[in-house]
Structure formats: structure tokens, C-alpha cells
Enzyme design. Structure first.
Site, mmCIF file in Angstrom:
data_model
loop_
_atom_site.group_PDB
_atom_site.id
_atom_site.type_symbol
_atom_site.label_atom_id
_atom_site.label_comp_id
_atom_site.label_asym_id
_atom_site.label_seq_id
_atom_site.Cartn_x
_atom_site.Cartn_y
_atom_site.Cartn_z
ATOM 1 N N GLU A 186 0.827 -1.228 0.000
ATOM 2 C CA GLU A 186 0.000 0.000 0.000
ATOM 3 C C GLU A 186 0.853 1.266 0.000
ATOM 4 O OE1 GLU A 186 -2.991 -0.345 3.113
ATOM 5 O OE2 GLU A 186 -3.729 -2.241 2.299
ATOM 6 N N GLU A 289 -5.556 -7.467 -1.299
ATOM 7 C CA GLU A 289 -6.444 -7.203 -0.162
ATOM 8 C C GLU A 289 -7.693 -6.521 -0.703
ATOM 9 O OE1 GLU A 289 -5.089 -5.022 3.356
ATOM 10 O OE2 GLU A 289 -3.094 -5.878 3.105
#
Ligand code: BMA
Length: 365
Positions: A186, A289
Site C-alpha cells: 500500500e 487485499e
């Protein structure tokens, strides 16, 4: 003459080998090579479903052998299992999500034995401040742990602990279990100390290069496939801005949570770009995710997740954890009694999705 034949033989051998995809680690174990090839093939056959900490706990339960919220709902296990190593670097016996590392080792072994795939994330301590992975109070952390930096030796100690854990993941026969390793994720956002506004692109790439080469060359770890995983992004250029190199990465992925009505469009755009990048590079593509309002939207699984991802050849989508001590509504995976339970069964029965039994069947062929 003899040398000529030897040369010819080597050339033919190399050409045959050149046709087969290999992971980025030139010394990858046979099991890691096999996993890589299986995943590359499977991504044209269906989309595997993954769940974080699936065997460790679920909505309102913890540590019941063989249980999984996904299995409670559809009768089958996920095909991909996510595990988290945060706090391993501190020498703690259990993760920041309260799962003992010894238990994680056992779960990984069980998954591997039953034909599933294991992926590991690492929300590890900010080495510069001593805070958590979410401590973004300093933009010096990444630079400080690179070679020459004041926290470099400490970082090597962290990696030594990580390598020892990875090297302890073995079958009963003593074979190392191949793992998808997904650190520094991320990074297109700025909520972890390795995020976009906390370090330069060059330092981020150098962090990857040092980490992978240290694990491979110094620690002799060769059973990992490395996963590059951004958060949301708008263009291919943005996605690849901090990509450390084809010689280090095996999986190109992204994380994206449903936080509003624009989700399907964004997920579709990101999936399209990543599937294209994966195809062009000959790598595995994934949604590493995801998670949505499954407690409120009774058709989230089929109408949002599946229909958006259906057109693309991606290896897997993994939904995040069903924390046992949080309100049920915060769970990202299905659970018995949740509003989208029946829809998850539809999602399970759709030919596009692959769960553990499907993967076992495909791999047997
Ligand atoms: C986050 C949350 C946290 C958890 C962390 C690491 O997304 O689920 O509760 O500690 O991941 O797994």
C-alpha cells in the site's frame, strides 16, 4: 567435436528452459518454481479466493482446529490464506493480531499439505522511531535502514528473524514450503512508514533491492515469491512508479477496499491495468487485499466483487480478516448469519471462483 555436441546440447537445453516461466530468484527451490507456474496457469482458469488469518480465528471465535468462517458458510476452504508477521521482528511469540507464530507455522503447513497457497504480509515496527508500522511521524525511516544508514544493522537483525521464520516453514519431509511474501504494501498511500510521502521512489526501490538480495544471498532463502502490492492508483505509470524491477518481483498486485459508490469503477480500472501489466511482464496478477460492506449489502460478493473482476485474468482476490474481538460488522470475510451469506454461496458456486477443492482438482490434472 565433443565440445560442439556439448555446446549444441546446452543450447537445446537452454531453449527448452527459456520457454518455461521462472520466478525472479534464479535459485528458487523446485517447489517455488512449481507454485509460480501453477499460479500463472491457474490465472487463466479462474479467480482464487483468499482470506486473511482464515484458520486462526473468525467472527466471535478464536483458535478452533479446522474451523474457518468461509468453510462455515460454503463448506470449502479458501484457496489462498494470508498470514501476518508483525511483531516477529521484536522477538514476540505472537503477532500484532494475537496469533502465535508457532500456530501460524502449523497453519501454513496444513494449507500446503491440502493444496492451498500461503501469502505473508509484514506490518513491522518503524525502526527509526520505535513506533508501529502506522507511525508516519518521520520521513527518515526508509533512508535510515538502507546500507550506510544509522538503523541498518537493526534492520538486518529484523531480517535475520524473518529469515529464520521463513526457513522454519517445512513439510514433514523437510521440504521448504513456498510462500508469497508481500512486504512494504500500500505504498501509493502514506499511512505506513514506507508510504509515498515518507520516502523517495529511489529509496523505496533500494529498500526492496536490499531486502530481497539480503534474504536470497546472505540468508539463503529461496522459497519465496515476492509480491509488489500498491493501494489505489489511477494510471499504469503511477502503478509502476516505485516498481523495484522484474528481477525482484513475481506478483503484481494491489489492495482496494470498498469505501463508497465509486468502488466498482475503481476496482475495475485497477484490475484491468494490473492484469495487463501481469500479462506483459509474464508475472502473476492479484488483488492482494479487498473488503466491502458485506454486513449491509446482501449482494456484494456477486454484484460488486465478482462482476467487476470477472473480465480479467487475475490469480486471486483476498479479503481481509474477520477479527474475533471486533464487532461482526467489521468482518471482511463472510460468516454464518451475515447478510450476504447466501450471496457468498452463489459466489462460491460460480465457475469463475476457485476455492481449495477446485484448486486441488486443477492441480491434480
Ligand atoms: C489492518 C487491521 C489491523 C491489523 C493489521 C495487520 O488492516 O486489520 O487490525 O492489525 O491490518 O494485520
Amino acid at each position: 567435436m565433443k565440445n560442439f555436441f556439448l555446446f549444441l546440447f546446452l543450447c537445446i537445453g537452454m531453449t527448452a528452459q527459456a520457454g518455461k516461466p521462472v520466478p525472479s530468484d534464479p535459485k528458487a527451490t523446485p517447489e517455488a518454481v512449481k507454485l509460480y507456474r501453477n499460479m500463472l496457469n491457474l490465472q487463466h482458469k479462474g479467480l482464487m479466493f483468499g482470506h486473511q488469518d482464515a484458520l486462526a480465528y473468525g467472527t466471535k471465535w478464536y483458535g478452533e482446529d479446522g474451523r474457518s468462517d468461509v468453510k462455515d458458510v460454503c463448506g470449502d476452504y479458501p484457496a489462498v490464506f494470508g498470514w501476518e508477521l508483525g511483531h516477529l521482528e521484536l522477538g514476540k511469540p505472537y503477532s500484532l493480531d494475537s496469533v502465535y507464530f508457532d500456530k501460524i507455522r502449523g497453519y501454513i503447513k496444513k494449507v500446503n499439505k491440502e493444496g492451498g497457497i500461503n501469502t505473508i504480509s509484514w506490518h513491522f515496527t518503524n525502526l527509526f522511531t520505535g513506533g508501529s508500522a502506522w507511525d508516519v511521524s518521520s520521513n527518515k525511516t526508509v533512508a535510515s535502514i538502507l546500507p550506510g544508514g544509522e538503523k541498518h544493522e537493526l534492520y538486518k537483525q529484523y531480517l535475520d528473524k524473518l529469515a529464520a521464520f521463513m526457513l522454519s516453514l517445512k513439510t514433514d519431509q523437510g521440504t521448504l514450503i513456498p510462500i508469497l511474501f508481500r512486504p512494504f504494501h500500500e505504498h501509493t498511500g502514506s499511512w505506513f512508514w514506507w508510504g509515498k510521502n515518507l520516502c523517495s521512489a529511489d529509496d523505496y526501490k533500494a529498500l526492496w533491492r536490499f531486502t530481497v538480495t539480503y534474504l536470497r544471498d546472505t540468508k539463503n532463502v529461496h522459497h519465496l515469491l515476492y509480491s509488489y502490492s500498491t493501494d489505489r492508483f489511477n494510471t499504469t505509470e503511477e502503478y509502476l512508479d516505485r516498481y523495484p524491477g522484474d528481477d525482484l518481483i513475481d506478483v503484481v498486485a494491489f489492495d482496494l477496499y470498498d469505501r463508497g459508490p465509486e468502488y466498482s469503477a475503481t476496482l475495475g480500472n485497477c484490475a484491468k491495468m494490473v492484469a495487463k501489466i501481469a500479462a506483459e511482464k509474464g508475472k502473476i496478477g492479484a488483488v492482494s487485499e479487498a473488503g466491502g460492506p458485506i454486513a449491509k449489502n446482501p449482494e456484494w460478493w456477486t454484484k460488486v466483487l465478482l462482476e467487476t473482476l470477472r473480465p480479467y485474468d487475475l490469480s486471486y482476490v483476498l479479503v481481509w480478516r474477520n477479527a474475533h474481538n471486533n464487532p461482526k460488522e467489521s468482518a471482511f470475510g463472510p460468516w454464518k448469519g451475515c447478510a450476504s451469506e447466501q450471496d457468498f454461496v452463489k459466489f462460491y458456486n460460480d465457475p469463475k471462483t476457485l476455492f481449495q477443492k477446485d484448486v486441488q482438482k486443477v492441480l491434480e490434472k
